[in-house]
Design a protein around this motif. Sequence first.
Motif, short mmCIF file in Angstrom:
data_model
loop_
_atom_site.label_atom_id
_atom_site.label_comp_id
_atom_site.label_asym_id
_atom_site.label_seq_id
_atom_site.Cartn_x
_atom_site.Cartn_y
_atom_site.Cartn_z
N LEU A 1 0.76 -1.26 0.00
CA LEU A 1 0.03 -0.08 -0.12
C LEU A 1 0.86 1.05 0.06
N ALA B 1 0.99 3.94 -3.03
CA ALA B 1 0.67 5.42 -2.86
C ALA B 1 1.88 6.15 -3.17
N ILE C 1 0.53 3.47 7.04
CA ILE C 1 -0.75 3.08 7.06
C ILE C 1 -1.81 4.26 6.80
N PHE C 2 -1.71 5.18 7.63
CA PHE C 2 -2.36 6.70 7.59
C PHE C 2 -2.09 7.46 6.38
N VAL D 1 -3.65 5.91 3.12
CA VAL D 1 -5.18 6.24 2.91
C VAL D 1 -5.40 7.65 3.11
N ARG E 1 -7.42 9.34 -0.39
CA ARG E 1 -8.67 10.14 -0.08
C ARG E 1 -8.78 11.68 -0.23
#
Length: 90
Positions: A15, A19, A48-49, A52, A56
């Motif tokens: 991830l 990203a 992780i944050f 995301v 978003r």
Amino acid sequence: MARLNTLLFLVVVALAVVALIDCLLTERSRVQAFPRGAWTVLILLCPIFGPVAWFRAGRGAPAADVARIPAGPDDDPEFLRRLAESLRDR
């Protein structure tokens, strides 16, 4: 349990890598909220944050000047105009 931890670790790393690549390849005009360098640091420091948040809020919508290709004839205003004219001419 070790397999689950390994799998979760690989998902988090994947991830973050996706990203980061997306952040670095996104056009400068689409990057929102923070500069690209700040997004890069956020993605790397918060694996992780960060990704995301990037997906978003970090990348905006594509530029509005890109021509939209109609999905079908009923979505094409030119086709509908010609169809209406041909029906009137009958």
